[in-house]
Design an enzyme around this catalytic site. Structure first.
Site, PDB file in Angstrom:
ATOM      1  N   SER A   1      -5.807  -0.106   1.981  1.00 23.20           N
ATOM      2  CA  SER A   1      -5.021  -0.354   0.778  1.00 23.20           C
ATOM      3  C   SER A   1      -5.786  -1.179  -0.253  1.00 23.20           C
ATOM      4  CB  SER A   1      -3.708  -1.032   1.175  1.00 23.20           C
ATOM      5  OG  SER A   1      -2.806  -1.084   0.095  1.00 23.20           O
TER       6      SER A   1
ATOM      7  N   ASP B   1      -3.862   0.572  -6.939  1.00 22.98           N
ATOM      8  CA  ASP B   1      -4.743  -0.067  -5.950  1.00 22.98           C
ATOM      9  C   ASP B   1      -5.553   1.003  -5.236  1.00 22.98           C
ATOM     10  OD1 ASP B   1      -2.738   1.017  -4.347  1.00 22.98           O
ATOM     11  OD2 ASP B   1      -2.768  -0.645  -2.926  1.00 22.98           O
TER      12      ASP B   1
ATOM     13  N   ASP C   1      -5.523   2.693  -2.535  1.00 24.72           N
ATOM     14  CA  ASP C   1      -4.955   3.900  -1.932  1.00 24.72           C
ATOM     15  C   ASP C   1      -3.777   4.456  -2.735  1.00 24.72           C
ATOM     16  OD1 ASP C   1      -3.114   1.906  -1.216  1.00 24.72           O
ATOM     17  OD2 ASP C   1      -2.591   2.923   0.655  1.00 24.72           O
TER      18      ASP C   1
ATOM     19  N   ASP D   1      -0.761   3.281  -3.671  1.00 24.90           N
ATOM     20  CA  ASP D   1       0.666   3.044  -3.435  1.00 24.90           C
ATOM     21  C   ASP D   1       1.187   1.811  -4.156  1.00 24.90           C
ATOM     22  OD1 ASP D   1      -0.439   1.050  -1.865  1.00 24.90           O
ATOM     23  OD2 ASP D   1       0.534   1.681   0.006  1.00 24.90           O
TER      24      ASP D   1
END
Length: 449
Positions: A101, A240, A242, A244
């Site tokens: 993430s 960010d 990834d 999400d």
């Protein structure tokens, strides 16, 4: 049962240190494959962000799944919410995302999605951990899982994102600075906004395997703020690594965080008569958000910190909208997990429908000063039953007199107690938080002495 590997958002850690190692990922793929293949032949979608270690772990997971007799569908670099969508689209038994993430490139991790595109329930995670205790085996050669790449994964997801807003809505005339965090959205997000008509100025959209989240993205918007002002753009969007999380910047360069984004989307949905139920925040959601929803007569509840717990509350209550100040926004009427691109589209829709700027849309919510101090403590010390701490909290709450709140929360990853105070007077809040953290530290020292 206590889980040995899975945390609130999958398995995560530093690459090369157990369990974020190739041998563990091989066995994890096999164990997950055994669990998901219990109903017969199955297939699993695997995606990843742009970390250099993703290639290594992708190969290890693929080998383990194949050994368990599970077919593998590889997407290459794709946002986490895209894997949730593709898992549903391809009727796969599960989806796997290789990502840490918003963490730096030297970290990595594994997230799982169910066939419905939601985070795995505890029972399935425990079943995978139980399988990990068994000796690894391999099905016969004729039963090995096959692997292939989904060549049109990006195109499918781009169309899905565009389809979450009205086909008549155009972003023509909008100038947007887009920060992709050198992460998984670099080849997806620009296309979504450009194909809807917006003029896009890209930054941090050239990943090299090690620059993901480096001084960019939703966790560091300083560069985005400067570019928005320099370009005279209407707003900035920061995702960010990834994809999400979403943080935005208005045309004046001011940050618009997850709480404010949640307020904007909820207010727009209510005005259009499409908000079903209320909104789920977390224990860390700003008290100003709670006050704004109270004025708007929008029900609001707090879940534990983590998008997993926000989703649990949304499911339990049958509501559709929730999120965190960090930028995880769940639009449950559109998708099954936090999605930065889809949340951004909802904000842009609210701007177009109302004719207001991003700065004007957030005016209905006034964030209160919030101060948090971390107090280090042994992991086995509980705050429950401490008369001294309860008295200290009550003293602060009495001073705030209903115009703020106090929160003591153990960290889920470090031996820390997070002491947080919110209120209308910033100087008073800072003083009260400092005094309360000192009281907590003294009480904890007495408990372990």
């Amino acid at each position: 049962m206590t889980k040995a590997y899975f945390g609130t958002d999958g398995i995560r850690g530093e690459v090369g240190y157990y369990p974020i190692t190739p041998d563990f990922m091989l066995k994890l793929g096999w164990a997950a494959g055994c669990v998901f293949a219990r109903g017969g032949r199955s297939k699993i979608v695997i995606g990843k962000d742009t970390r250099i270690s993703g290639y290594m772990f992708e190969s290890a997971l693929e080998a383990g799944l194949s050994a368990a007799g599970v077919d593998v569908m590889l997407t290459g670099p794709m946002p986490t919410p895209a894997i949730a969508y593709l898992t549903r689209t391809f009727r796969a038994e599960a989806g796997i995302v290789i990502s840490a993430s918003h963490n730096p490139f030297q970290d990595n991790g594994i997230k799982f999605f169910s066939a419905a595109g939601t985070k795995l329930p505890d029972a399935v995670e425990l079943a995978i951990e139980e399988q990990l205790q068994s000796e690894m085996s391999c099905v016969s050669s004729a039963e090995l899982g096959k692997a292939w790449r989904i060549d049109d994964a990006a195109g499918r997801y781009i169309e899905f994102c565009k389809g979450t807003i009205s086909g008549h809505l155009s972003l023509r005339g909008m100038r947007i600075v887009l920060d992709c965090a050198n992460g998984a959205t670099y080849h997806v997000a620009p296309n979504v906004f450009e194909e809807l008509g917006a003029g896009i100025i890209e930054i941090a959209s050239a990943p090299d395997g090690v620059n993901i989240n480096e001084s960019c993205g939703a966790t560091d918007v300083s560069r985005l703020q400067k570019v928005v002002l320099a370009e005279g753009a209407d707003l900035g969007i920061a995702l960010d690594g990834d994809g999400d999380r979403l943080i935005m910047v208005d045309h004046r360069g001011a940050v618009v965080d997850g709480d404010e984004i949640l307020f904007i989307i909820a207010s727009a949905m209510k005005s259009q008569g499409v908000l079903s139920g209320g909104v789920v925040g977390t224990l860390m959601s700003n008290y100003g958000l709670e006050q704004a929803f109270a004025r708007a007569e929008i029900p609001f509840v707090r879940a534990r910190v983590g998008d997993r717990y926000v989703m649990e509350q949304l499911t339990e209550r049958g509501w559709m909208l929730g999120g965190e100040g960090s930028g995880h926004i769940v639009c449950g009427h559109l998708t099954t997990t936090g999605d930065g691109i889809i949340a951004a589209l909802q904000v842009l829709k609210a701007m177009k429908d109302s004719g207001l700027s991003l700065a004007e849309l957030k005016h209905g919510m006034q964030k209160l000063p919030q101060v948090m101090i971390n107090v280090r403590t042994p992991r086995d010390v509980s705050l429950q039953g401490s008369v001294e701490i309860e008295a200290a909290v009550q003293r602060v709450e009495k001073v705030l007199a209903g115009s703020g709140r106090v929160l003591l929360r153990p960290s889920g990853t470090e031996p820390l107690i997070r002491v947080m105070v919110e209120g209308e007077d910033g100087e008073l809040v800072r003083t009260l938080c400092r005094e309360l953290s000192e009281d907590v530290e003294k009480a904890l020292s007495a408990l372990v002495s």
